[in-house]
Design a protein around this motif. Structure first.
Motif, PDB file in Angstrom:
ATOM      1  N   ILE A   1      52.346  44.443  40.883  1.00 53.89           N
ATOM      2  CA  ILE A   1      51.977  44.731  39.499  1.00 53.89           C
ATOM      3  C   ILE A   1      50.497  45.075  39.373  1.00 53.89           C
ATOM      4  CG2 ILE A   1      51.854  43.670  37.183  1.00 53.89           C
ATOM      5  CD1 ILE A   1      54.680  44.139  38.159  1.00 53.89           C
ATOM      6  N   LEU A   2      49.687  44.338  40.129  1.00 55.65           N
ATOM      7  CA  LEU A   2      48.236  44.448  39.939  1.00 55.65           C
ATOM      8  C   LEU A   2      47.574  44.865  41.248  1.00 55.65           C
ATOM      9  CD1 LEU A   2      46.211  43.632  37.603  1.00 55.65           C
ATOM     10  CD2 LEU A   2      45.880  41.519  38.851  1.00 55.65           C
ATOM     11  N   THR A   3      47.204  46.134  41.353  1.00 60.81           N
ATOM     12  CA  THR A   3      46.486  46.535  42.573  1.00 60.81           C
ATOM     13  C   THR A   3      45.016  46.690  42.235  1.00 60.81           C
ATOM     14  OG1 THR A   3      47.319  48.720  42.083  1.00 60.81           O
ATOM     15  CG2 THR A   3      48.184  47.671  44.064  1.00 60.81           C
ATOM     16  N   VAL A   4      44.215  45.929  42.951  1.00 60.68           N
ATOM     17  CA  VAL A   4      42.782  45.892  42.646  1.00 60.68           C
ATOM     18  C   VAL A   4      42.012  46.662  43.716  1.00 60.68           C
ATOM     19  CG1 VAL A   4      40.808  44.367  42.277  1.00 60.68           C
ATOM     20  CG2 VAL A   4      43.063  43.673  41.523  1.00 60.68           C
ATOM     21  N   HIS A   5      41.056  47.461  43.280  1.00 61.33           N
ATOM     22  CA  HIS A   5      40.241  48.236  44.209  1.00 61.33           C
ATOM     23  C   HIS A   5      38.785  47.818  44.103  1.00 61.33           C
ATOM     24  CE1 HIS A   5      43.172  51.641  44.996  1.00 61.33           C
ATOM     25  NE2 HIS A   5      43.800  50.843  44.161  1.00 61.33           N
ATOM     26  N   ARG A   6      38.084  47.864  45.228  1.00 56.67           N
ATOM     27  CA  ARG A   6      36.639  47.678  45.180  1.00 56.67           C
ATOM     28  C   ARG A   6      36.016  48.883  45.857  1.00 56.67           C
ATOM     29  NH1 ARG A   6      35.102  42.380  47.144  1.00 56.67           N
ATOM     30  NH2 ARG A   6      34.649  41.697  45.045  1.00 56.67           N
ATOM     31  N   ASP A   7      35.108  49.541  45.128  1.00 55.72           N
ATOM     32  CA  ASP A   7      34.457  50.749  45.633  1.00 55.72           C
ATOM     33  C   ASP A   7      35.465  51.739  46.223  1.00 55.72           C
ATOM     34  OD1 ASP A   7      31.978  49.738  44.934  1.00 55.72           O
ATOM     35  OD2 ASP A   7      31.771  48.660  46.816  1.00 55.72           O
ATOM     36  N   GLY A   8      36.554  51.944  45.505  1.00 54.36           N
ATOM     37  CA  GLY A   8      37.516  52.962  45.924  1.00 54.36           C
ATOM     38  C   GLY A   8      38.537  52.499  46.952  1.00 54.36           C
ATOM     39  N   GLN A   9      38.376  51.311  47.517  1.00 54.97           N
ATOM     40  CA  GLN A   9      39.303  50.819  48.547  1.00 54.97           C
ATOM     41  C   GLN A   9      40.207  49.746  47.948  1.00 54.97           C
ATOM     42  OE1 GLN A   9      39.344  51.443  51.876  1.00 54.97           O
ATOM     43  NE2 GLN A   9      37.291  51.989  52.557  1.00 54.97           N
ATOM     44  N   GLU A  10      41.491  49.815  48.296  1.00 53.13           N
ATOM     45  CA  GLU A  10      42.378  48.774  47.776  1.00 53.13           C
ATOM     46  C   GLU A  10      42.063  47.432  48.450  1.00 53.13           C
ATOM     47  OE1 GLU A  10      46.522  49.780  47.457  1.00 53.13           O
ATOM     48  OE2 GLU A  10      47.061  47.676  47.170  1.00 53.13           O
ATOM     49  N   LEU A  11      41.976  46.400  47.626  1.00 56.92           N
ATOM     50  CA  LEU A  11      41.631  45.071  48.146  1.00 56.92           C
ATOM     51  C   LEU A  11      42.865  44.370  48.693  1.00 56.92           C
ATOM     52  CD1 LEU A  11      39.391  42.983  45.729  1.00 56.92           C
ATOM     53  CD2 LEU A  11      38.842  43.872  47.972  1.00 56.92           C
ATOM     54  N   ALA A  12      42.697  43.695  49.816  1.00 54.14           N
ATOM     55  CA  ALA A  12      43.787  42.865  50.312  1.00 54.14           C
ATOM     56  C   ALA A  12      43.940  41.732  49.306  1.00 54.14           C
ATOM     57  CB  ALA A  12      43.426  42.312  51.683  1.00 54.14           C
ATOM     58  N   TYR A  13      45.153  41.291  49.090  1.00 53.78           N
ATOM     59  CA  TYR A  13      45.390  40.285  48.058  1.00 53.78           C
ATOM     60  C   TYR A  13      44.573  39.017  48.306  1.00 53.78           C
ATOM     61  CZ  TYR A  13      47.826  37.353  44.790  1.00 53.78           C
ATOM     62  OH  TYR A  13      48.117  36.521  43.752  1.00 53.78           O
ATOM     63  N   ASN A  14      44.421  38.659  49.585  1.00 52.41           N
ATOM     64  CA  ASN A  14      43.684  37.438  49.893  1.00 52.41           C
ATOM     65  C   ASN A  14      42.207  37.521  49.547  1.00 52.41           C
ATOM     66  OD1 ASN A  14      45.919  36.167  50.720  1.00 52.41           O
ATOM     67  ND2 ASN A  14      45.573  36.502  52.919  1.00 52.41           N
ATOM     68  N   ASP A  15      41.706  38.746  49.389  1.00 48.68           N
ATOM     69  CA  ASP A  15      40.297  38.901  49.009  1.00 48.68           C
ATOM     70  C   ASP A  15      40.100  38.665  47.516  1.00 48.68           C
ATOM     71  OD1 ASP A  15      39.564  39.438  51.536  1.00 48.68           O
ATOM     72  OD2 ASP A  15      39.632  41.618  51.324  1.00 48.68           O
ATOM     73  N   LEU A  16      41.189  38.699  46.793  1.00 45.41           N
ATOM     74  CA  LEU A  16      41.086  38.426  45.355  1.00 45.41           C
ATOM     75  C   LEU A  16      40.943  36.923  45.167  1.00 45.41           C
ATOM     76  CD1 LEU A  16      43.641  40.259  43.111  1.00 45.41           C
ATOM     77  CD2 LEU A  16      41.187  40.167  42.901  1.00 45.41           C
ATOM     78  N   PRO A  17      40.176  36.487  44.195  1.00 44.53           N
ATOM     79  CA  PRO A  17      39.975  35.040  44.071  1.00 44.53           C
ATOM     80  C   PRO A  17      41.163  34.272  43.504  1.00 44.53           C
ATOM     81  CG  PRO A  17      38.310  36.282  42.879  1.00 44.53           C
ATOM     82  CD  PRO A  17      39.343  37.255  43.293  1.00 44.53           C
ATOM     83  N   VAL A  18      42.359  34.851  43.450  1.00 43.22           N
ATOM     84  CA  VAL A  18      43.502  34.095  42.925  1.00 43.22           C
ATOM     85  C   VAL A  18      43.739  32.848  43.774  1.00 43.22           C
ATOM     86  CG1 VAL A  18      45.991  34.118  42.548  1.00 43.22           C
ATOM     87  CG2 VAL A  18      44.655  36.127  41.973  1.00 43.22           C
TER      88      VAL A  18
ATOM     89  N   ASP B   1      30.782  43.623  39.820  1.00 45.60           N
ATOM     90  CA  ASP B   1      31.538  43.459  41.050  1.00 45.60           C
ATOM     91  C   ASP B   1      32.244  44.714  41.529  1.00 45.60           C
ATOM     92  OD1 ASP B   1      31.257  40.610  41.835  1.00 45.60           O
ATOM     93  OD2 ASP B   1      31.860  40.360  39.771  1.00 45.60           O
ATOM     94  N   ASN B   2      32.119  45.787  40.746  1.00 46.63           N
ATOM     95  CA  ASN B   2      32.700  47.060  41.156  1.00 46.63           C
ATOM     96  C   ASN B   2      34.194  47.009  41.416  1.00 46.63           C
ATOM     97  OD1 ASN B   2      30.849  48.975  40.929  1.00 46.63           O
ATOM     98  ND2 ASN B   2      29.897  48.605  42.922  1.00 46.63           N
ATOM     99  N   LEU B   3      34.871  46.177  40.661  1.00 44.20           N
ATOM    100  CA  LEU B   3      36.315  46.088  40.842  1.00 44.20           C
ATOM    101  C   LEU B   3      37.004  47.009  39.851  1.00 44.20           C
ATOM    102  CD1 LEU B   3      37.251  42.340  41.335  1.00 44.20           C
ATOM    103  CD2 LEU B   3      36.806  44.076  43.044  1.00 44.20           C
ATOM    104  N   SER B   4      38.091  47.602  40.277  1.00 44.36           N
ATOM    105  CA  SER B   4      38.885  48.372  39.331  1.00 44.36           C
ATOM    106  C   SER B   4      40.354  48.118  39.607  1.00 44.36           C
ATOM    107  CB  SER B   4      38.543  49.848  39.397  1.00 44.36           C
ATOM    108  OG  SER B   4      38.332  50.227  40.715  1.00 44.36           O
ATOM    109  N   VAL B   5      41.133  48.418  38.590  1.00 42.74           N
ATOM    110  CA  VAL B   5      42.566  48.203  38.690  1.00 42.74           C
ATOM    111  C   VAL B   5      43.255  49.550  38.586  1.00 42.74           C
ATOM    112  CG1 VAL B   5      44.529  47.359  37.346  1.00 42.74           C
ATOM    113  CG2 VAL B   5      42.632  45.848  37.816  1.00 42.74           C
ATOM    114  N   LYS B   6      44.314  49.727  39.383  1.00 42.90           N
ATOM    115  CA  LYS B   6      45.055  50.984  39.309  1.00 42.90           C
ATOM    116  C   LYS B   6      46.301  50.762  38.454  1.00 42.90           C
ATOM    117  CE  LYS B   6      45.764  54.802  42.263  1.00 42.90           C
ATOM    118  NZ  LYS B   6      45.422  55.212  43.577  1.00 42.90           N
TER     119      LYS B   6
END
Ligand code: ADP
Length: 375
Positions: free
Chosen positions: A59-76, A92-97
């Protein structure tokens, strides 16, 4: 509670969630979506009913500086494990697709979901910060433009006062010389401030260039130390230098390396009382080059240590001791080090001293095209 009361309570809760401007997603311990409000649905272009039961990663794909973040890198995971609320903000330069492919910058807060004292999942709150970014960008562009405009008149003041001071247009008496010297020094401080502001705006706009060439760190460090020699001698500071002879030549931008040494060493000199000791070590450590700048100075109060890399921050313990300073140096140094793939940290004890450490990869800095370098 009767069934009717329960239903009313449920409807009330749904209405609250639907009216929220922020996107809200609740997940369970298996990271499955329990609930998603309307705002989240609109932001992600996903119907809330469709999201229910799905894995949050879908549902939630998070990108940092154009690169998709691995889920474990998210602070969930961190929020759940530490039972702590984690906020990720503007810088933090995060974006959501979204599902339709639109990438938008976002700010996020993640809190563990607690039921009867047990963690049963997490609540993710997020919002689109496109507007905040635009405002931020406009402010930074203004600072950039204003500092750029200020440079020309400041250079003129510098140039003319230097000429008059050198008595190129006639002799000066002692008082005139003294006043003019004050004027010249104040102008020099202003030039430094304007240059720092310009650097900060180039960093914040992400437009600074990196132009690496093969270089030797101890040579740059010695040049900076030579410039600081008058202050070091005036304060009778002892300088301890350790240069590791095995430290190799590294591809780096000389201007950026200079900024690092200039800031750390001048801070060590500024924030150490007379007769103290300052140290500089440059050595190879694994795949990195390590720079360590130590001093036996005023130190950084524990309560201020978290703020030391923020723009314009100056700790209370030095403000009455050392008037010169902008609070921009360490912000710039950290940005430079991080842009080069390195790390910066420090150890400090108030009234005892401070050690700053920087590691930079031996692989060197990557070239980056930009409008201008830093000055
Ligand atoms: P400036 O030196 O212009 O104030 P910096 O960004 O370089 O700005 O440093 C921010 C603050 O960090 C300083 O004002 C000071 O409070 C603290 N600081 C930095 N280096 C040292 C040091 N070596 N010893 C003690 N305090 C330091």
């Amino acid at each position: 509670m009767t069934d009717i009361e329960l239903r009313e309570r449920q409807e009330q809760l749904n209405a609250i969630l639907s009216s929220m401007a922020e996107g809200l997603i609740a997940i369970d311990n298996e990271r499955k979506v329990i609930l998603m409000n309307q705002a989240a649905g609109i932001l992600l272009r996903t119907a809330p009913q469709e999201a229910a039961g799905q894995d949050i990663r879908q549902i939630l794909t998070v990108h940092r500086d154009g690169q998709e973040l691995a889920y474990n890198d998210l602070p969930v995971e961190k929020a759940i494990a530490e039972r702590d609320i984690i906020s990720i903000g503007l810088l933090d330069n995060l974006s959501v697709k979204a599902k339709n492919g639109r990438l938008f910058p976002m700010a996020m807060t993640i809190a563990p979901l607690l039921a009867k004292g047990e963690v049963s999942g997490a609540i993710i709150l997020f919002r689109d910060i496109t507007k905040d970014r635009e405002i931020d960008q406009a402010k930074t562009e203004f600072v950039s433009l204003a500092s750029h405009q200020l440079k020309t008149p400041l250079s003129a003041i510098n140039w003319y006062s230097e000429m008059v001071l050198e008595e190129e247009v006639g002799p000066l008496n002692a008082k005139q010389k003294e006043y003019l010297k004050n004027l010249y020094d104040a102008n020099r401080r202003m030039v430094e401030l304007v240059n720092s502001l310009l650097n900060v705006s180039r960093i914040d706009l992400g437009v600074f260039a990196v132009e690496p060439v093969p270089m030797n760190f101890p040579v740059v460090a010695d040049e900076v130390l030579a410039e600081l020699k008058p202050q070091i001698e005036l304060k009778k500071l002892r300088l301890e230098k350790v240069y590791d002879q095995t430290a190799p030549t590294i591809n780096a931008d000389p201007k950026l390396v200079r900024i690092i040494f200039q800031n750390l060493l001048s801070n060590a000199v500024k924030y150490t009382a007379p007769n103290g000791v300052i140290g500089l070590a440059i050595k190879k450590e694994g795949e990195n080059i390590l720079i360590r700048v130590t001093d036996t100075g005023y130190g950084i109060p524990a309560a201020d240590q978290g703020k030391i890399f923020t723009k314009l921050f100056r700790a209370d313990n030095i403000r009455d001791k050392e008037a010169e300073g902008t609070g921009l140096g360490l912000y710039i140094v950290r940005a430079v080090v991080e842009a080069a793939g390195g790390r910066i940290w420090f150890d400090s004890l108030e009234s005892r001293g401070t050690s700053f450490f920087i590691t930079l990869p031996l692989a060197g800095m990557a070239k980056k095209a930009g409008v201008k370098g830093l000055t």
